[in-house]
Design an enzyme around this catalytic site. Structure first.
Site, PDB file in Angstrom:
ATOM      1  N   ASP A 229       0.852  -1.188   0.000  1.00 51.35           N
ATOM      2  CA  ASP A 229       0.000   0.000   0.000  1.00 51.35           C
ATOM      3  C   ASP A 229       0.893   1.246   0.000  1.00 51.35           C
ATOM      4  O   ASP A 229       1.734   1.418   0.865  1.00 51.35           O
ATOM      5  CB  ASP A 229      -0.902  -0.022   1.249  1.00 51.35           C
ATOM      6  CG  ASP A 229      -2.018   1.007   1.164  1.00 51.35           C
ATOM      7  OD1 ASP A 229      -3.172   0.603   0.995  1.00 51.35           O
ATOM      8  OD2 ASP A 229      -1.726   2.208   1.258  1.00 51.35           O
TER       9      ASP A 229
ATOM     10  N   ASP B 167      -3.487   2.476  -5.605  1.00 55.83           N
ATOM     11  CA  ASP B 167      -2.295   2.517  -4.757  1.00 55.83           C
ATOM     12  C   ASP B 167      -2.103   1.291  -3.887  1.00 55.83           C
ATOM     13  O   ASP B 167      -1.363   1.339  -2.919  1.00 55.83           O
ATOM     14  CB  ASP B 167      -2.343   3.767  -3.877  1.00 55.83           C
ATOM     15  CG  ASP B 167      -3.467   3.713  -2.862  1.00 55.83           C
ATOM     16  OD1 ASP B 167      -4.445   2.989  -3.104  1.00 55.83           O
ATOM     17  OD2 ASP B 167      -3.363   4.382  -1.826  1.00 55.83           O
ATOM     18  N   GLU B 168      -2.771   0.191  -4.218  1.00 55.93           N
ATOM     19  CA  GLU B 168      -2.533  -0.994  -3.404  1.00 55.93           C
ATOM     20  C   GLU B 168      -2.777  -2.280  -4.168  1.00 55.93           C
ATOM     21  O   GLU B 168      -3.522  -2.313  -5.161  1.00 55.93           O
ATOM     22  CB  GLU B 168      -3.369  -0.961  -2.130  1.00 55.93           C
ATOM     23  CG  GLU B 168      -4.856  -1.005  -2.336  1.00 55.93           C
ATOM     24  CD  GLU B 168      -5.590  -1.055  -0.997  1.00 55.93           C
ATOM     25  OE1 GLU B 168      -5.508  -2.088  -0.306  1.00 55.93           O
ATOM     26  OE2 GLU B 168      -6.256  -0.070  -0.663  1.00 55.93           O
TER      27      GLU B 168
END
Length: 342
Positions: free
Chosen positions: A5, A103-104
């Site tokens: 993350d 974003d992860e």
DNA sequence: TCTGGGGTCCTAGGACCC
DNA sequence: TCTGGGGTCCTAGGACCC
């Protein structure tokens, strides 16, 4: 199993091109104007120290952190950065990558030394993008995902069957991925307050209260169980929607009808790009003060005519207007492919 | 106190069928 | 007039996540 993350992703990307802002409270959201009606997408750690969080209205963020620098959301730049991150993860030998968002991602990897693998991924992502990330290590997806929060920022944390209860047991059920305030309150109403309570809860009682799928899912969640390997099947959208927040409430029928027509046109445009046949369109219309999508309509099929969608949504608006004090905040058209969902 | 824009998945209840 | 059991599909709506 790893969960990667990015740390304060949108802000971090902005800082790459504005290094003079490093160390300052920075807020990314809307058009970067805190007097407008919009919310915080990401706040820097310095701004978070002032109580600014994702989802907070920009106006309130400004009040809490008057000296913060407000920046507009710049989607193409974040998308490009995200693509490099995911590419880097996929380049890890033997990795199976399941993307969860910009974003992860989960990264499944066979290794005797997951901590070393995590460190190696952090170094590779930093090298490729200049961005820092945190990595959760776990023996299930849920444990890896939740572990990441304990590793932030720039760190790692490991949650397994062995320390799950020790770390999570006394926390409220809302600390779990997929339990929000509503489910948390319903659990509490049947005497389940903590993760340990949920883990020990009677499966039949959960199923009776939440239905077959959700009930057993919740029990498993309390124990940190569930899937153990990521799924890297390419993602195919099951729905498309278009939504806009108006700077001022739309009140008159003319204003509303024009807004509906514009959103319908955008949804139809999007749906036409789908390779698969699309046979259903749902319309969700969002109103204040309820602040919820209150109505769904299936259109006569297969209908992707802007005028038909607009008229259907407009009828919906007129019906709700009978209730008085209804202010239109946003409209969303949703298409569902024939094989999707439900 | 005010509220993004993109999604995912689940459930209750009714219609309908055998 | 009262009433079966099992299944599928659809509609409307709810909750949650990034």
């Amino acid at each position: 199993m790893l969960h990667v993350d990015m740390d304060q992703f949108l802000v971090a990307v902005e800082l790459l091109r504005r290094p003079e802002l490093v160390g300052l409270p920075v807020v990314v959201g809307g058009r970067g104007d805190p007097t407008e009606r919009a919310v915080v997408s990401t706040a820097s750690y310095e701004a978070r120290a002032h109580g600014v969080r994702s989802g907070l209205a920009l106006k309130l963020a400004k009040r809490r952190s008057p000296d913060a620098v407000f920046l507009p959301v710049d989607f193409p730049v974040y998308e490009a950065a995200s693509a490099v991150v995911m590419q880097t993860l996929r380049a890890t030998p033997g990795a199976v990558v399941e993307v969860l968002g910009w974003d992860e991602a989960f990264v499944g990897i066979e290794t005797d030394d997951p901590l070393a693998a995590a460190r190696s991924i952090q170094a590779a992502v930093l090298e490729a993008t200049g961005l820092h990330c945190s990595v959760g290590i776990g023996d299930t997806l849920v444990r890896a995902k939740i572990a990441t929060d304990f590793g932030k920022p720039q760190g790692t944390f490991r949650l397994t069957r062995d320390n799950w209860m020790e770390v999570m047991g006394e926390r409220p059920t809302t600390a779990l991925w997929g339990v929000g305030t509503k489910i948390g309150a319903r659990l509490e109403a049947i005497g389940i307050r903590t993760v340990a309570d949920l883990a020990a809860a009677d499966e039949e009682a959960l199923v009776a209260a939440f239905g077959p799928a959700s009930g057993s899912h919740l029990g498993r969640l309390g124990r940190g169980g569930g899937r153990t390997t990521p799924d890297d099947t390419p993602w195919v959208a099951r729905a498309h929607g278009r939504e806009t927040t108006y700077q001022a409430d739309l009140i008159t029928p003319d204003e509303v009808r024009a807004a509906l027509a514009e959103l319908a046109a955008r949804v139809v445009d999007d749906v036409r790009k789908e390779e698969r046949a699309v046979q259903r369109v749902h319309l969700k219309v969002r109103f204040a003060p309820f602040f919820t999508f209150t109505k769904v309509r299936k259109l006569p099929e297969p209908t992707f005519d802007v005028e038909v969608i607009t008229q259907t949504a407009y009828d919906l608006y007129l019906a709700l207007d009978d209730q008085r004090r209804v202010r239109l905040l946003g409209v969303r058209g949703e298409m569902v492919p024939p094989d999707g969902g439900y």
